[in-house]
Structures are given as structure tokens and as C-alpha cells.
Design an enzyme around this catalytic site. Sequence first.
Site, mmCIF file in Angstrom:
data_model
loop_
_atom_site.group_PDB
_atom_site.id
_atom_site.type_symbol
_atom_site.label_atom_id
_atom_site.label_comp_id
_atom_site.label_asym_id
_atom_site.label_seq_id
_atom_site.Cartn_x
_atom_site.Cartn_y
_atom_site.Cartn_z
ATOM 1 N N TYR A 47 39.816 4.434 56.298
ATOM 2 C CA TYR A 47 41.150 3.691 55.984
ATOM 3 C C TYR A 47 40.418 2.335 55.057
ATOM 4 O O TYR A 47 39.529 1.878 55.381
ATOM 5 C CB TYR A 47 41.490 3.012 57.422
ATOM 6 C CG TYR A 47 42.717 3.372 57.701
ATOM 7 C CD1 TYR A 47 43.858 3.048 56.646
ATOM 8 C CD2 TYR A 47 43.335 4.122 58.689
ATOM 9 C CE1 TYR A 47 44.987 3.581 56.947
ATOM 10 C CE2 TYR A 47 44.536 4.354 58.733
ATOM 11 C CZ TYR A 47 45.529 4.224 57.985
ATOM 12 O OH TYR A 47 46.766 4.594 58.165
ATOM 13 N N GLU A 49 42.783 -0.368 53.537
ATOM 14 C CA GLU A 49 43.915 -1.035 52.951
ATOM 15 C C GLU A 49 43.445 -2.243 52.391
ATOM 16 O O GLU A 49 42.534 -2.916 52.808
ATOM 17 C CB GLU A 49 44.866 -1.639 54.266
ATOM 18 C CG GLU A 49 45.618 -0.469 54.624
ATOM 19 C CD GLU A 49 46.628 -0.608 56.042
ATOM 20 O OE1 GLU A 49 46.572 -2.105 56.389
ATOM 21 O OE2 GLU A 49 47.232 -0.116 56.537
ATOM 22 N N ASP A 193 57.315 4.880 31.721
ATOM 23 C CA ASP A 193 56.558 5.904 32.489
ATOM 24 C C ASP A 193 56.249 7.179 31.798
ATOM 25 O O ASP A 193 56.991 7.800 31.123
ATOM 26 C CB ASP A 193 57.781 6.295 33.625
ATOM 27 C CG ASP A 193 57.273 7.543 34.679
ATOM 28 O OD1 ASP A 193 56.345 8.028 34.257
ATOM 29 O OD2 ASP A 193 58.114 7.565 35.394
ATOM 30 N N THR A 219 51.873 9.476 36.459
ATOM 31 C CA THR A 219 51.170 10.500 37.432
ATOM 32 C C THR A 219 49.675 10.605 36.898
ATOM 33 O O THR A 219 49.436 10.652 35.799
ATOM 34 C CB THR A 219 52.340 11.694 37.501
ATOM 35 O OG1 THR A 219 52.340 12.426 36.408
ATOM 36 C CG2 THR A 219 53.472 11.278 38.291
ATOM 37 N N LYS A 222 49.691 15.667 35.691
ATOM 38 C CA LYS A 222 50.330 16.457 34.723
ATOM 39 C C LYS A 222 49.324 16.817 33.639
ATOM 40 O O LYS A 222 48.248 17.474 33.781
ATOM 41 C CB LYS A 222 51.578 15.778 34.478
ATOM 42 C CG LYS A 222 52.752 15.806 35.455
ATOM 43 C CD LYS A 222 53.684 15.238 35.239
ATOM 44 C CE LYS A 222 54.765 15.300 36.264
ATOM 45 N NZ LYS A 222 54.906 13.973 36.981
ATOM 46 N N ARG A 228 47.140 15.128 42.563
ATOM 47 C CA ARG A 228 48.631 14.694 42.363
ATOM 48 C C ARG A 228 48.414 13.165 42.828
ATOM 49 O O ARG A 228 47.879 13.021 43.821
ATOM 50 C CB ARG A 228 49.310 15.490 43.617
ATOM 51 C CG ARG A 228 50.810 15.652 43.701
ATOM 52 C CD ARG A 228 51.106 16.824 44.315
ATOM 53 N NE ARG A 228 50.846 17.871 43.609
ATOM 54 C CZ ARG A 228 51.847 18.322 42.635
ATOM 55 N NH1 ARG A 228 52.939 17.517 42.376
ATOM 56 N NH2 ARG A 228 51.604 19.190 41.677
HETATM 57 N N1 DSN Z 1 58.441 14.561 37.370
HETATM 58 C C1 DSN Z 1 58.958 15.640 37.720
HETATM 59 C C2 DSN Z 1 58.783 16.815 37.042
HETATM 60 O O1 DSN Z 1 58.647 16.577 35.680
HETATM 61 O O2 DSN Z 1 58.654 17.973 37.173
HETATM 62 C C3 DSN Z 1 58.766 15.803 39.155
HETATM 63 O O3 DSN Z 1 59.362 14.438 39.732
#
Ligand code: DSN
Length: 432
Positions: A47, A49, A193, A219, A222, A228
Site C-alpha cells: 500500500y 497512498e 488524450d 493509457t 496501446k 494496462r
Molecule cells: N480506448 C478504447 C479503445 O480504443 O479500444 C477503450 O476504451
Amino acid sequence: MKRDEKIFDLIRQEKERQMHGIELIASENFVSEQVLEAMGSVMTNKYAEGYPGKRYYGGCQIVDQSEQVAIDRACQLFGATFANVQPHSGAQANMAVFQAVMNAGDTFMGLDLSHGGHLSHGSPVNASGILYKPVAYHVNKETGMVDYDEMEKIALECKPKLIVAGASAYSRDWDYARMRAIADQVGAILMADVSHPAGLIARGLLNDPLKYCHIITTTTHKTLRGPRGGMILMREDFADPQGRTTPKGEVKMMSALINSAVFPGVQGGPLEHVIASKAVAFGEALSDEYMAYIQQVKKNASVMAQAFIDKGYYIISGGTDNHSMLIDLRSKFPEVTGKMVENTLVLADITVNKNMVPFDSRSPFLTSGLRIGTPAITTRGLKEDKMPMIVELIDDVISAIDPAVKTAPEAKINAVRAEVNKLMSDYPLFAW
Ligand code: DSN
């Protein structure tokens, strides 16, 4: 403790599925052994935080170091000076930024979901659309490109607090300079984003959003090919546009607002095993091997898009600048839906996802489109010479779909699946 055979058997089956198939979901990828190893490590037991050096728990002296490595590598990768690597996902990163720069009920702008935007950019079923007042901008019907003139017009009318660049299904680069000029006219914060093209941006293959955007979110799983998760970056810290101050009366800076919006704002304890894994992935993304990989991702997408066009498919905007493409099936197969294609291709071990196309005549459950991306197959080691062959296999299946029964004959599916499995047996999950 008895081994959980049930779950480990399912994990084995999932690995087999990934090994046998052609993975074309634009947001998916395969991580390296070391990224996987860090994720499955004892770091999960801790943990922590708070932030490095400022935690609410004892015993954080080691995770402080790995989180700091993740922060430093993220900054190096994107030329940023601030990184928060704790968001559990891209949607969480977006929520934290919204909380940092807006009050409930404030207006912000994002790309319409059905034009390629993302749920967390203002969909009415997402917290972004429930807590705030989203106003959508769109792509131009003729060009399929973001309509910056419309964006400007809408911004002048609705005076948003925040404008969000970025998409989930958009194959073109963004004009961040134009967006910053629009944002400046109305005093809005500009956020990008970059979840989808993050890896291409990091290695200079697309425009640099941090040159113009106040904040970027992404993210990490990808094109970045990490575990993730999500993160938030800035190149320059700036004063809170809402003029909030510290108890001593100093103006709060955006980095402080973002950190407290992530924790304790929208999250509790950080996932230190995932953060360690992000650090490993960022280290990989700084390497020459990753540079060769991400260049190949782009090359594969461009060759694949051309192969689809040569077969008579219409790609929204006429091509791709990045790792993905959005196909409007209606030009070649007016009666065939995205759902039929997704369901039929999966039987042939080819994974894609159905997707709305701009100005779609069908619902999100059926769709007229197909979103395809090359990050995952490129990680497996496929080069551009194999792209026309993959398009041929996909076209073979789609051409055989009978809209009345919503699928293709079993013999055709079996024949394509055999070819897919034969092709992929030559490639490991992670070839780099
Ligand atoms: N970002 C989405 C995608 O592109 O598959 C999932 O939230």
C-alpha cells in the site's frame, strides 16, 4: 495452498487464443516478458497512498524508487517535466484532469463519440457527461477530418473551460497549434488524450501535443506497449486557472491540483506493481528496438490501409497517419454490419472491433464500421509484406457473409482460420 487449476487453465486458453490469432484491435498489444514479470511481482503487496517521499504508509522506501523511475522515464520519453503515473486507466486519468481544472456543471468540448471520440470525453453514460456539460465537435462529412472551423465556432458560442483533443477511432494527426489558438480565444485549457498514438508521439512520428497542450493524458498499454494503465503529463506547470490558493495564500499550480485529483480525488492506493511495469515499458520505449518497432507499426498500417482501398473499401479520411484505420463497410457491402463482420472474423481467429463511423446510419450495437490497428501484429513480428495477405483473408470472409444469416459458410471460415493459424504459428507473441 492448492493451485487454482480452473483459472490457470483459462489463462492457458487465453494465451493459446492470442498465439493462434491475428490481433487487429487498434488498442491492444502484447507486452514483453519483463513487463509481464514486473506486473506479476510482489510490488502488488504494498500500500502506498500518496506520492514518492510523501506517503501515508511506512515501508514505501522501495516503491518510492520504482515510482520515481517511472516518472523520470515518462518525462524523458515525452519531453515532459511533470508526470503522474498512478492513474489506473485512461478514463481515470481523464477524470482526474477534469476534476483538477473544472467544477461540476462546467462546459467542456470533446470529439463526438460516434465520430471517433471516447466515452470519457463526454458521453452521457460516462461520469464526464454526468458531472460536466459536454459539447461535441465533429469530423467533416466530406473529408472525415476533424472540422476545426466548426470547433472554433462552437467554442466561441459555448465558452468551454476545457477542450479535449484526441480520439479512439481517428486515423489522422491533430492540429494542436490550431486547437491552442481556439482555446486561447476563449480562455480554455487544452488537453490531449493521446492514448492511441502515444508511442508514435513519444518517438516523434506524429505532431508533439506538449508543444501546444497544457496537459496530456494517455493509457500505457496501446501503442506504448506497457501494462494496462494511464498517466498524466505536462511540459510546463501553470497556475490554477480557477485561482485556487494554498492555506498560505499562494496560487496553486496545476501539478499540485492534478496530483491531488488523482489521489485522493478519484483513486486510493496506487498499483505499485503496475507502476513498476510502466517503468519497464517506458525504458523499452526509449530503446532503439522500440523505435524500429513503432516505425514498423506505422508502415504496416499505411500498407494495410492501401490494400483495403485497392480492394474497394472506403477508409474514413482516405487513409491513415498513425497505427489505425476506420473502414466504412457500406461502400462495398451495404447490407453487412460491423457486428456481422466482427462475429464472423472471430470464428476465423481474426480479431477486430465493430465501430460506429461518422454519420453512421446504424446503432452502436450494429455499426457500419470496422476499426483496425497494427500495434499487436507488429509486436508479433509481422512486416509490411504480410499486410496484403491479411487484407485478402479478411476480404475473403467479409465477401462470403450472407446478411440474411449474418455470417459466412462454415467451410469458408474454417479454410481462412487454417491459413490464419498456419501464418501465426511462425511468430512468437513478442518478437522484439
Ligand atoms: N480506448 C478504447 C479503445 O480504443 O479500444 C477503450 O476504451
